[in-house]
Structures are given as structure tokens and as C-alpha cells.
Design an enzyme around this catalytic site. Structure first.
Site, PDB file in Angstrom:
ATOM      1  N   ARG A   1       0.809  -1.221   0.000  1.00 42.92           N
ATOM      2  CA  ARG A   1       0.000   0.000   0.000  1.00 42.92           C
ATOM      3  C   ARG A   1       0.840   1.268   0.000  1.00 42.92           C
ATOM      4  O   ARG A   1       1.944   1.298   0.543  1.00 42.92           O
ATOM      5  CB  ARG A   1      -0.932   0.007   1.222  1.00 42.92           C
TER       6      ARG A   1
ATOM      7  N   HIS B   1      -0.898  -2.422  -4.568  1.00 50.78           N
ATOM      8  CA  HIS B   1      -0.351  -3.378  -5.549  1.00 50.78           C
ATOM      9  C   HIS B   1      -0.287  -2.852  -6.982  1.00 50.78           C
ATOM     10  O   HIS B   1      -0.581  -3.569  -7.938  1.00 50.78           O
ATOM     11  CB  HIS B   1      -1.162  -4.665  -5.522  1.00 50.78           C
TER      12      HIS B   1
ATOM     13  N   HIS C   1       2.711 -12.798  -5.294  1.00 48.73           N
ATOM     14  CA  HIS C   1       1.607 -12.915  -4.332  1.00 48.73           C
ATOM     15  C   HIS C   1       1.021 -14.327  -4.310  1.00 48.73           C
ATOM     16  O   HIS C   1      -0.192 -14.493  -4.266  1.00 48.73           O
ATOM     17  CB  HIS C   1       0.522 -11.892  -4.652  1.00 48.73           C
TER      18      HIS C   1
ATOM     19  N   ASP D   1      -1.782  -9.274   8.458  1.00 47.16           N
ATOM     20  CA  ASP D   1      -1.591  -8.597   7.170  1.00 47.16           C
ATOM     21  C   ASP D   1      -0.581  -7.482   7.414  1.00 47.16           C
ATOM     22  O   ASP D   1      -0.895  -6.309   7.305  1.00 47.16           O
ATOM     23  CB  ASP D   1      -2.909  -8.051   6.638  1.00 47.16           C
TER      24      ASP D   1
ATOM     25  N   GLU E   1       5.148 -12.404   1.238  1.00 47.65           N
ATOM     26  CA  GLU E   1       5.582 -11.523   0.154  1.00 47.65           C
ATOM     27  C   GLU E   1       6.873 -10.812   0.557  1.00 47.65           C
ATOM     28  O   GLU E   1       6.861  -9.963   1.446  1.00 47.65           O
ATOM     29  CB  GLU E   1       4.499 -10.492  -0.157  1.00 47.65           C
TER      30      GLU E   1
END
Length: 389
Positions: free
Chosen positions: A118, A143, A217, A289, A353
Site C-alpha cells: 500500500r 499493488h 503474491h 496482514d 511476500e
């Protein structure tokens, strides 16, 4: 890491799924391979916007991987369990329509760019010029924008050596694409290694100062794609610190210690326990996350290791990057059906990631993601599979 899924449901009819499974060779019992010469084959896989999409199948006798030229997507990754049986361990769709029709909101297996993760309010300033990017994860940019690298068709070149097989994907992103400055020439090379690894080498150059943060991803379930929750998978992350976020999942700029919190994976821990905690950071993301600040290492270092005791499979992530985003599939909601024909529900897969930190252009204390003319963006990540007896 993925945005909440507001796309229409991807309902796959049972008959269509069964037919596709036969076509892609995923139906029935998985097979076992003890060894073999590296090979690569190509087949047509539909088209997007008049551009043909191809699927490449890479094998080396121990791994079998299918890669799409659409988004550079890892569609399937088949790796052995403790009995030597190959099973697909990555989430994805059985056909191109699944990725295109849904807009691929979870970004299954795709190359992410120009900027993975982000950027706050879609805004950053570079050399005194403020750039405004698409807000595709309200109120932020995610992304690479509305049509990022995950939704582009890449040019492919097969690579076959004596002991290795790979696929080189290239793409030129023109100046101004998704409002990013500079023409960016990007190469991503996938290589299967003899020791059950998928090596990813990223390289990019630009003709104007820009920002770059590339990653992949892929979602993993070491018990097998479509087999259910990853709560019992045990995760170790080589990081004693992480970057806490606000309620919109943008880093606050702080770098906090993981000790004494559910963010502590310095020793192997089951994913499910912390993922369901009431820790404020977990609440913000509906689960994990977040970006972990990897402990310093030189060259290609270990970022994380995951173990599934049921199958015996392990996954070790090695990288040259400073950060690792661990995402526990929090926004999978049962509306998407995968290569097995089964619905994907919350916590049915996890992503690791490798990356620079989220929103780095807006935090001077984070590692820089600026690329200038004459410079080369070059990073490497390896997803190394193994067996725990």
C-alpha cells in the site's frame, strides 16, 4: 496481502470444473516423481483484450510448476509430501476466466508491481513532484493500481539448462502507466532448482526517477490446495521487529518489537492462535496482514519457514529483501472456487511476500524504493520446499 473482495462471485459449475481439471492434469490422484530431465512445454490458455495468453509447464522430476503469461501467475505448484506424492500447494483458478472475470482480487500467484503493498492515499512526492495514484483500496493505493503488473500479459522466453529449467518474463511499463513516472523495463525470471526450489530473480531499469517494489503474491497451503485451513501450519519469521499499521493498514512509521505480542514468530508458532487474537494490530487486518522487518543478513538470507506436520511439507523463504509481508488469507470469503473446485474460505491459504516496506516513499526512516536512471533494481527470492520427517 490482499484488499477486501468486493468483486462478483466467481461461481464455477461442477461440470466445467471437472472438465478443466482433466485438461490441466489436476484431476484424480496426484502422481509421484523421483527424478527426471528438466523440461518445459507451452500451450494456449485463452486471450485477454486481443492478446494471447500462454501457459508454461516446468518440470524437473521433483517439482511441477505451471506459469501463465497473464500476470506472470504461478497457477499450480506441485511438490512432494513425506511419501513422495506430488500435490498442488498454491491457490489459483482452473482457467483464465477465473483470473480475468474476478479481476483477480486476491492476486493469486501474480507478479505485483510497480509497487507491491500500500501507498497512503495514493500519494507520494519524488524530487519535489507530487504524484497521485489510483485509490483502489480505499483510502489507499494497493499493488500497483487498477491494472497493475498482475493484470498484464508478459513476454516469455523458456530457459533450459543441463540441470535447471526456467521461464524469463519481460515487460515494459510506459511512462505514466497507473500514474507512475518513468518507463520501467522489467524482467522476472522463474527457475526450478534441483533441491525443490522456485527461484525468482527480479530486475528493472528506468529512464526517469521512479519507485519500484516488486514481489509475488502466491498463496500457499502445504496440506494441499483446497484442503482447508492453514491454522495448524507452524510459522517462523526471522524478524524481531515489525511495522505497526493504522486502521487502514498503512504503517504508522514506527518500528516495534514483536516480543510479548502475537506478532512474535521468532520461534515456530501455529498461525491460527495469533490470527484470532484480540490484539489491536490483528483486529485492524482481520488477521495477519503486516510487514516484518527482517533481521539483517548478507546476500540471500532466510526470511521465514513454514511446516505442515500433516503432510510433512516445509516451505523456507529466502530473499535479498529487507521486509516480509505475512498475510493469512483474511479476506477469502467462500465466493471464489479454485483449481480443485472447492471454495476458498478465510484462512485457507497464506502469503509470504518479500518486499521493501509498505508506504516507503512516505517514510524517510524506511529503506528507499527509489530507482533512478543508470541504476538497476535487482532482488532475488527463493521459495524452497522440503520434507520434515
Amino acid at each position: 496481502m490482499a484488499a477486501p473482495n468486493h468483486a462478483p462471485r466467481n461461481l464455477v459449475r461442477a461440470a466445467t470444473v471437472l472438465l478443466m481439471l482433466v485438461v490441466v492434469g489436476l484431476a484424480g490422484a496426484p502422481t509421484s516423481h523421483a527424478g527426471g530431465k528438466p523440461t518445459i512445454s507451452k500451450e494456449a490458455f485463452g486471450s485477454v483484450g486481443g492478446q494471447a495468453v500462454e501457459r508454461y509447464t516446468l518440470t524437473n522430476g521433483r517439482l511441477r510448476v505451471r506459469i501463465l503469461t497473464y500476470g506472470g501467475i504461478l497457477q499450480t505448484v506441485e511438490t512432494p509430501d513425506r511419501h513422495g506424492t506430488l500435490t498442488n500447494v498454491t491457490l489459483g483458478f482452473p482457467d483464465l476466466a477465473g483470473y480475468v472475470g474476478s479481476g483477480n482480487p486476491p492476486y493469486f500467484g501474480a507478479i505485483i508491481g510497480r509497487y507491491g503493498n500500500r501507498i497512503a492515499k495514493g500519494t507520494f512526492t519524488l524530487d519535489g513532484v507530487t504524484h497521485h495514484l489510483a485509490i483502489n483500496n480505499d483510502p489507499n493505493h494497493l499493488h500497483g493500481g487498477v491494472t497493475g503488473f498482475d493484470k498484464r500479459v508478459w513476454q516469455a522466453t523458456p530457459l533450459v539448462g543441463r540441470d535447471t529449467v526456467g521461464l524469463r518474463l519481460t515487460r515494459t511499463s510506459p511512462d505514466g502507466e497507473e500514474s507512475y513516472p518513468g518507463t520501467l523495463r522489467t524482467t522476472v525470471t522463474y527457475t526450478l532448482t534441483r533441491d525443490l526450489g522456485i527461484r525468482m530473480d527480479y530486475r528493472a531499469t528506468t529512464d526517469e526517477a521512479t519507485i519500484v517494489n516488486l514481489t509475488n503474491h502466491a498463496y500457499w497451503n502445504l496440506g494441499g490446495e483446497g484442503t482447508g485451513t492453514i491454522d495448524d501450519h507452524r510459522l517462523l519469521i526471522n524478524a524481531s521487529r515489525y511495522t505497526p499499521v493504522d486502521a487502514t493498514l498503512i504503517p504508522t512509521g514506527a518500528i516495534d518489537r514483536v516480543a510479548g505480542t502475537p506478532m512474535d514468530f521468532t520461534k515456530p508458532a501455529a498461525i491460527g492462535a495469533g490470527n484470532r487474537s484480540g490484539f489491536p494490530q490483528i483486529v485492524y487486518g482481520r488477521g495477519y496482514d503486516h510487514n516484518w522487518v527482517l533481521n539483517p543478513f548478507t546476500g540471500l538470507g532466510t526470511a521465514a519457514k513454514v511446516t505442515d506436520r500433516g503432510s510433512g511439507r516445509t516451505l523456507t523463504v529466502l530473499t535479498t529483501e529487507p521486509g516480509l509481508q505475512f498475510y493469512a488469507g483474511n479476506f477469502l470469503d467462500g465466493t471464489l472456487y479454485g483449481t480443485s473446485g472447492r471454495a476458498y474460505r478465510q484462512g485457507d491459504g497464506f502469503a509470504l511476500e518479500t518486499q521493501h516496506f509498505p508506504d516507503s516513499p512516505n517514510h524517510a526512516n524506511f529503506p528507499s524504493t527509489v530507482l533512478r536512471p543508470g541504476g538497476v533494481y535487482a532482488t532475488t527470492t527463493v521459495y524452497q520446499f522440503g520434507i520434515s520427517r
